[in-house]
Design a protein around this motif. Structure first.
Motif, PDB file in Angstrom:
ATOM      1  N   MET A  23       0.824  -1.200   0.000  1.00  0.00           N
ATOM      2  CA  MET A  23       0.000   0.000   0.000  1.00  0.00           C
ATOM      3  C   MET A  23       0.867   1.261   0.000  1.00  0.00           C
ATOM      4  N   LEU A  24       1.977   1.244   0.736  1.00  0.00           N
ATOM      5  CA  LEU A  24       2.876   2.395   0.756  1.00  0.00           C
ATOM      6  C   LEU A  24       3.490   2.632  -0.611  1.00  0.00           C
ATOM      7  N   THR A  27       0.851   4.079  -2.931  1.00  0.00           N
ATOM      8  CA  THR A  27       0.544   5.468  -2.581  1.00  0.00           C
ATOM      9  C   THR A  27       1.638   6.414  -3.057  1.00  0.00           C
ATOM     10  N   LEU A  30       1.557   6.777  -6.858  1.00  0.00           N
ATOM     11  CA  LEU A  30       0.461   7.644  -7.303  1.00  0.00           C
ATOM     12  C   LEU A  30       0.778   9.114  -7.038  1.00  0.00           C
ATOM     13  N   LEU A  31       1.374   9.403  -5.885  1.00  0.00           N
ATOM     14  CA  LEU A  31       1.743  10.792  -5.574  1.00  0.00           C
ATOM     15  C   LEU A  31       2.753  11.328  -6.590  1.00  0.00           C
TER      16      LEU A  31
END
Length: 358
Positions: A23-24, A27, A30-31
């Protein structure tokens, strides 16, 4: 097929730490994909802070406070950058302009030499083939020239952004150096409690990226300076410009050295022709490349994780296509990150039981 993916998912991500790591990574990706352009000053500041953290730590060990050490190191870094900009950049710019002005003459002589090949090797080279190839190449050169001109005009609009970089980036670097532990603690608050694998990958990559950035900058400076000095000693024209190109070519392993050989050889041929001076220069150039690959790189990157050349080239092509210059610069650390994540997700080797006979 669904059962296969179900078993694979349970095997890899049944552990909450593995799921949190996934998940990290998603994330952060995506950032960078959505706001990468906006966050670029922060990324550049973080890169410079990584580069300067080592001398700050060394000064702290001698008794300096972190604030004073950060201020001193950053001031020296800015002073050296200004010195390079004042001394090296004008020379490189002038030599670039001179080379661009002489490029038509170099290309004209190159075409004349190509047209002599059918006379020298009539059984292998035909005049029609040479003329067709030159015609297509001339069209490509015109297209590239038009793109460069349009890019130079469009880059004028980025002058304001450059001024912002010159103000914001040094300021962020100072606070990243001064408040390093505070920033790390604040970032840690946003991480989930299941962070065992995150810490494992993070600690490994922290060491890898810091070593890589410092080593790569040192390699660029040494290879570029030695190349420029060698070219100047041998009285090659555009010595500083070509030395800078050779220095930056180490950013792209294997490919960079091969590509930058072309302008070095072309300038030497245009200046001396196929003479002993040309061959002396090329021998000196290949000695520099050999010393870089077999002596300098092992010393600077002795702590780096070894990667197969195929993986390095694929990483350069992939990340360079995604993020341009910075993707190429961080291709090896990013490939190392992928390797670290794969190792973290891989199940640990089963230890033999006490009753197992060896």
């Amino acid at each position: 097929m669904l059962e296969f993916f179900d078993r694979w998912y349970k095997r890899k991500f049944s552990d909450p730490d593995s799921l949190m790591l996934l998940m990290l990574l998603v994330t952060v990706s995506l950032l960078l994909a959505v706001w990468g352009g906006i966050l670029m000053p922060v990324i550049v500041a973080a890169i410079i802070a990584y580069l300067l953290d080592w001398p700050v730590v060394q000064l702290i060990k001698t008794g300096f406070s972190r604030t004073y050490a950060s201020s001193l190191v950053l001031t020296l870094f800015i002073a050296i950058s200004i010195l390079i900009f004042v001394v090296v950049v004008p020379v490189v710019s002038q030599q670039s302009v001179n080379l661009i002005q002489e490029t038509p003459q170099i290309w004209k002589e190159g075409q004349q030499w190509l047209l002599t090949l059918p006379e020298l090797y009539p059984n292998f080279v035909q005049v029609d083939h040479i003329q067709k190839g030159l015609h297509g190449l001339n069209q490509k050169i015109v297209e590239v020239g038009e793109k460069l001109i349009s890019a130079s005009f469009s880059s004028l609009a980025d002058l304001g952004a450059l001024l912002i970089y010159l103000i914001l980036v040094p300021l962020m670097v100072f606070f990243m150096l001064k408040d390093k532990q505070l920033l790390i603690d604040n970032i840690a608050k946003f991480l989930p409690n299941e962070r065992r694998l995150i810490k494992q990958v993070g600690s490994e990559m922290n060491l890898q990226i810091a070593n890589y950035i410092r080593g790569k900058v040192i390699e660029i400076v040494i290879v570029g300076a030695v190349s420029a000095a060698t070219f100047a000693f041998m009285d090659l024209r555009y010595a500083v410009l070509l030395g800078v190109l050779v220095g930056f070519s180490v950013l792209i392993p294997y490919i960079g050295a091969a590509v930058v050989t072309i302008p070095v050889a072309i300038v030497a041929l245009f200046q001396w022709g196929v003479t002993p001076d040309f061959w002396y220069l090329m021998v000196a150039y290949f000695i520099i490349q050999a010393l870089d690959g077999n002596l300098l790189v092992p010393v600077l990157f002795s702590e780096a994780v070894s990667l197969h050349p195929i993986y390095i080239i694929v990483a350069v092509l992939f990340f360079g296509g995604l993020w341009g210059f910075w993707g190429v610069f961080f291709a090896i650390p990013l490939a190392t990150l992928v390797k670290a994540v794969i190792n973290a997700w891989s199940p640990p080797p089963t230890e033999p039981s006490e009753n197992t006979e060896i």
